[in-house]
Write an enzyme that holds these catalytic residues in place. Structure first.
Site, PDB file in Angstrom:
ATOM      1  CG  HIS A 197      20.316  73.132  55.793  1.00 25.04           C
ATOM      2  ND1 HIS A 197      20.215  71.610  55.831  1.00 25.04           N
ATOM      3  CD2 HIS A 197      19.990  73.161  54.473  1.00 25.04           C
ATOM      4  CE1 HIS A 197      19.815  71.087  54.897  1.00 25.04           C
ATOM      5  NE2 HIS A 197      19.913  71.887  53.923  1.00 25.04           N
TER       6      HIS A 197
ATOM      7  CG  HIS B 188      14.788  67.115  61.178  1.00 24.84           C
ATOM      8  ND1 HIS B 188      13.603  67.201  59.998  1.00 24.84           N
ATOM      9  CD2 HIS B 188      16.008  67.294  60.640  1.00 24.84           C
ATOM     10  CE1 HIS B 188      14.665  67.078  59.039  1.00 24.84           C
ATOM     11  NE2 HIS B 188      15.749  67.014  59.193  1.00 24.84           N
TER      12      HIS B 188
ATOM     13  CG  ASP C  55      23.837  68.282  61.585  1.00 23.71           C
ATOM     14  OD1 ASP C  55      24.711  67.838  60.957  1.00 23.71           O
ATOM     15  OD2 ASP C  55      23.005  69.047  60.950  1.00 23.71           O
TER      16      ASP C  55
HETATM   17  N1  ACO Z   1      15.997  74.114  70.840  1.00 26.48           N
HETATM   18  C1  ACO Z   1      15.459  74.452  71.540  1.00 26.48           C
HETATM   19  N2  ACO Z   1      14.178  74.770  71.161  1.00 26.48           N
HETATM   20  C2  ACO Z   1      13.786  74.499  70.030  1.00 26.48           C
HETATM   21  C3  ACO Z   1      15.008  73.859  69.173  1.00 26.48           C
HETATM   22  C4  ACO Z   1      16.131  73.744  69.910  1.00 26.48           C
HETATM   23  N3  ACO Z   1      16.809  72.985  68.821  1.00 26.48           N
HETATM   24  N4  ACO Z   1      14.272  73.478  68.187  1.00 26.48           N
HETATM   25  C5  ACO Z   1      12.911  73.939  68.059  1.00 26.48           C
HETATM   26  N5  ACO Z   1      12.788  74.482  69.111  1.00 26.48           N
HETATM   27  C6  ACO Z   1      11.504  75.032  69.426  1.00 26.48           C
HETATM   28  C7  ACO Z   1      11.079  76.421  69.046  1.00 26.48           C
HETATM   29  O1  ACO Z   1      11.629  77.573  69.849  1.00 26.48           O
HETATM   30  C8  ACO Z   1       9.568  76.292  68.998  1.00 26.48           C
HETATM   31  O2  ACO Z   1       9.272  76.388  70.495  1.00 26.48           O
HETATM   32  P1  ACO Z   1       7.849  77.567  70.752  1.00 26.48           P
HETATM   33  O3  ACO Z   1       6.675  76.658  69.891  1.00 26.48           O
HETATM   34  O4  ACO Z   1       7.723  77.501  71.996  1.00 26.48           O
HETATM   35  O5  ACO Z   1       8.156  78.815  69.942  1.00 26.48           O
HETATM   36  C9  ACO Z   1       9.180  74.971  68.698  1.00 26.48           C
HETATM   37  O6  ACO Z   1      10.410  74.205  69.308  1.00 26.48           O
HETATM   38  C10 ACO Z   1       9.266  74.547  67.198  1.00 26.48           C
HETATM   39  O7  ACO Z   1      10.235  75.090  66.540  1.00 26.48           O
HETATM   40  P2  ACO Z   1      10.303  75.645  65.004  1.00 26.48           P
HETATM   41  O8  ACO Z   1      11.501  76.613  64.889  1.00 26.48           O
HETATM   42  O9  ACO Z   1       8.869  76.119  64.677  1.00 26.48           O
HETATM   43  O10 ACO Z   1      10.465  74.595  64.155  1.00 26.48           O
HETATM   44  P3  ACO Z   1      11.003  74.259  62.761  1.00 26.48           P
HETATM   45  O11 ACO Z   1      10.567  73.038  62.413  1.00 26.48           O
HETATM   46  O12 ACO Z   1      10.969  75.550  61.917  1.00 26.48           O
HETATM   47  O13 ACO Z   1      12.669  74.291  62.918  1.00 26.48           O
HETATM   48  C11 ACO Z   1      15.092  73.279  63.185  1.00 26.48           C
HETATM   49  C12 ACO Z   1      13.424  72.762  62.764  1.00 26.48           C
HETATM   50  C13 ACO Z   1      15.514  74.679  62.399  1.00 26.48           C
HETATM   51  C14 ACO Z   1      15.931  72.096  62.754  1.00 26.48           C
HETATM   52  C15 ACO Z   1      15.077  73.698  64.629  1.00 26.48           C
HETATM   53  O14 ACO Z   1      14.569  72.581  65.244  1.00 26.48           O
HETATM   54  C16 ACO Z   1      16.396  74.187  64.914  1.00 26.48           C
HETATM   55  O15 ACO Z   1      16.805  75.202  64.818  1.00 26.48           O
HETATM   56  N6  ACO Z   1      17.197  73.032  65.647  1.00 26.48           N
HETATM   57  C17 ACO Z   1      18.486  73.624  65.760  1.00 26.48           C
HETATM   58  C18 ACO Z   1      19.657  73.586  64.688  1.00 26.48           C
HETATM   59  C19 ACO Z   1      19.962  72.447  63.899  1.00 26.48           C
HETATM   60  O16 ACO Z   1      20.224  71.491  64.661  1.00 26.48           O
HETATM   61  N7  ACO Z   1      19.562  72.218  62.769  1.00 26.48           N
HETATM   62  C20 ACO Z   1      20.012  70.931  62.133  1.00 26.48           C
HETATM   63  C21 ACO Z   1      18.532  70.288  61.334  1.00 26.48           C
HETATM   64  S1  ACO Z   1      19.257  68.819  60.667  1.00 26.48           S
HETATM   65  C22 ACO Z   1      19.903  69.313  59.179  1.00 26.48           C
HETATM   66  O17 ACO Z   1      19.557  70.492  58.617  1.00 26.48           O
HETATM   67  C23 ACO Z   1      20.644  68.330  58.560  1.00 26.48           C
END
Ligand code: ACO
Length: 430
Positions: free
Chosen positions: A267, A306, A362
């Site tokens: 987050h 996201h 971010d």
């Molecule tokens: N890098 C690589 N793969 C990713 C990423 C990423 N940043 N984000 C999601 N994925 C992949 C997952 O591995 C998953 O793949 P799969 O279907 O093969 O298993 C798919 O994309 C869906 O991912 P989820 O984790 O189910 O997506 P969710 O909506 O739960 O997560 C989140 C959203 C937490 C923001 C995620 O994209 C992430 O961890 N991003 C990196 C951290 C980040 O930048 N956070 C800031 C968010 S903005 C904020 O809070 C202000």
């Protein structure tokens, strides 16, 4: 005829009509679906609340597919270009842009509340010299509840408004003190002649000069970043704020919990994680190998993806423009080239495209903060300052909502069946 959903229960052969409102059904309407009078009734199962609306809100609208973000109906692009953080905070909290006299009164009120009680300063002195500023920040916000016990009267609208003023005004002071403490510099008292962000920069960076004068481009850039981070509807930290507040805890305790949720790397800790990732990658040549590693399931591309945006995060676009302005003053951040190359490759790569993973707010904000002289540890704190206005608006809205009660999800129990206690000497080794 009103929209309804017809559900046939194959277990009993019965049919149910469930009303649809705002594209949603009420989970409680499913409770009537039972197999026998002593059956609890049907529940929904939604880990991580991916498809559950927990409230009706009038504050922030997001269309994740189109990349739209509105505060009280105003597009984020217009606010970032034409508003100030304090004006936007007023809009988020009270629903309308202030008139000129309202804005002056609001700014004066906030300015009057920037000082911290001297005991708070002493409390902060007790932290380890190298304590993470976000740890100091969230503990100190929580501690404010002991200074303002009147804040417990959460049903009193005037009392609530006073805490809103105090919190918005004091979070920059707490943040700046946390930073100065972590680098062993004396605290700087607020300068009420300066703007909200100008004063924040003063409290962070003033040395021996009699009067600190913020660079106008950096002051404005920080203000824009604060506008972009002011609210984002029902995310993890806002849900924590509403959840804790639903037990009628005071706003300082609730906000400390919200800040704790923001601290996590998925987050508000993400921009700190982005910078660490860019440093680890080290150079543009190493970008393809890093992308390959991420695609292989080893780590994530931080600052990408996201829960709601399945296209370019509109805030990331504005931040990218702000970065150019900041770098014209501070010089280019050498990590920018790595970030640009990561974005270029990821936006063409099937793995990221098929999962709709785009840069989020971010991805670039950390590069700006670093260029402005903030250490990585301060990044989540810089997020918490503007988000305080969003948390408070959501908390206030929750308290005014007659449908809200103490937040209390259900569970599906999958543990042991009832069994008898066995004295320790009779337990078999596992
Ligand atoms: N890098 C690589 N793969 C990713 C990423 C990423 N940043 N984000 C999601 N994925 C992949 C997952 O591995 C998953 O793949 P799969 O279907 O093969 O298993 C798919 O994309 C869906 O991912 P989820 O984790 O189910 O997506 P969710 O909506 O739960 O997560 C989140 C959203 C937490 C923001 C995620 O994209 C992430 O961890 N991003 C990196 C951290 C980040 O930048 N956070 C800031 C968010 S903005 C904020 O809070 C202000």
């Amino acid at each position: 005829m009103a929209d309804t959903l017809t559900i046939t229960d194959n277990r009993t052969g019965k049919q149910y009509q469930v009303p649809i409102e705002h594209g949603a059904i009420r989970a409680m309407d499913l409770r009537q679906i039972r197999t026998s009078p002593d059956d609890f009734g049907l529940m929904t199962y939604d880990p991580a609340f991916q498809n559950t609306a927990s409230c009706v809100s009038r504050i922030t609208y997001i269309d994740g597919d189109k990349g739209v973000l509105l505060y009280r109906g105003y597009p984020i692009e217009q606010l970032a270009e034409r508003s100030t953080f304090l004006e936007t905070a007023y809009l988020i909290l009270f629903g309308e842009l202030p008139t000129a006299p309202e804005l002056t009164a609001w700014t004066n009120e906030i300015t009057l509340h920037t000082m911290l009680h001297e005991n708070i300063k002493k409390l902060m002195e007790g932290f380890q010299y190298d304590a993470h500023p976000m740890g100091i920040f969230l503990s100190t916000v929580g501690a404010l509840s002991t200074i303002y016990p009147d804040a417990k009267r959460i049903q009193d609208e005037d009392v609530r408004r006073l805490q809103v003023l105090r919190l918005i005004a004091k979070v920059p002071s707490i943040a700046a003190y946390a930073y100065r403490h972590s680098i062993g510099r004396p605290y700087v008292y607020p300068d009420n002649d300066l703007s909200f962000t100008g004063n924040f920069l003063n409290m962070l960076f003033k040395m021996t000069e009699l009067k600190y004068r913020p660079h106008p481009i950096l002051e404005r850039a920080l203000d824009v970043l604060f506008i972009l981070h002011a609210d984002h509807e029902q995310n993890c930290s806002t849900s924590a704020m509403r959840g804790i507040g639903s037990s009628q805890a005071d706003p300082y305790s609730s906000l400390a919990g919200a800040a704790a949720a923001l601290y996590g790397p998925l987050h508000g800790g993400a921009n700190e994680a982005v910078l660490r990732m860019l440093k680890e990658i080290g150079s543009v040549q190493h970008v393809p190998a890093f992308i390959k590693k991420v695609k292989g399931g080893d780590g994530r591309l931080m600052g990408f993806g996201h829960r709601v945006y399945k296209s370019y995060d509109p805030r990331a676009r504005i931040i990218k423009q702000t970065a150019d302005l900041v770098f014209s003053v501070t010089g280019r951040n050498p990590l920018l080239d790595i970030a640009l190359e990561l974005e270029r490759i990821a936006l063409e790569d099937e793995y990221f495209v098929s999962r709709k993973l785009y840069p989020n707010v971010d991805f670039y904000s950390g590069l700006i903060y670093q260029a402005m002289g903030f250490p990585l540890d301060m990044f989540p704190v810089l997020f918490a300052i503007p988000r305080t206005s969003g948390w408070l608006a959501q908390w206030d809205e929750m308290l005014r909502d007659n449908e809200q009660k103490i937040a209390r999800p259900r569970q599906i129990y999958s543990g042991a069946a009832p069994r008898d206690y066995v004295p320790s000497e009779q337990r078999k080794p596992r």
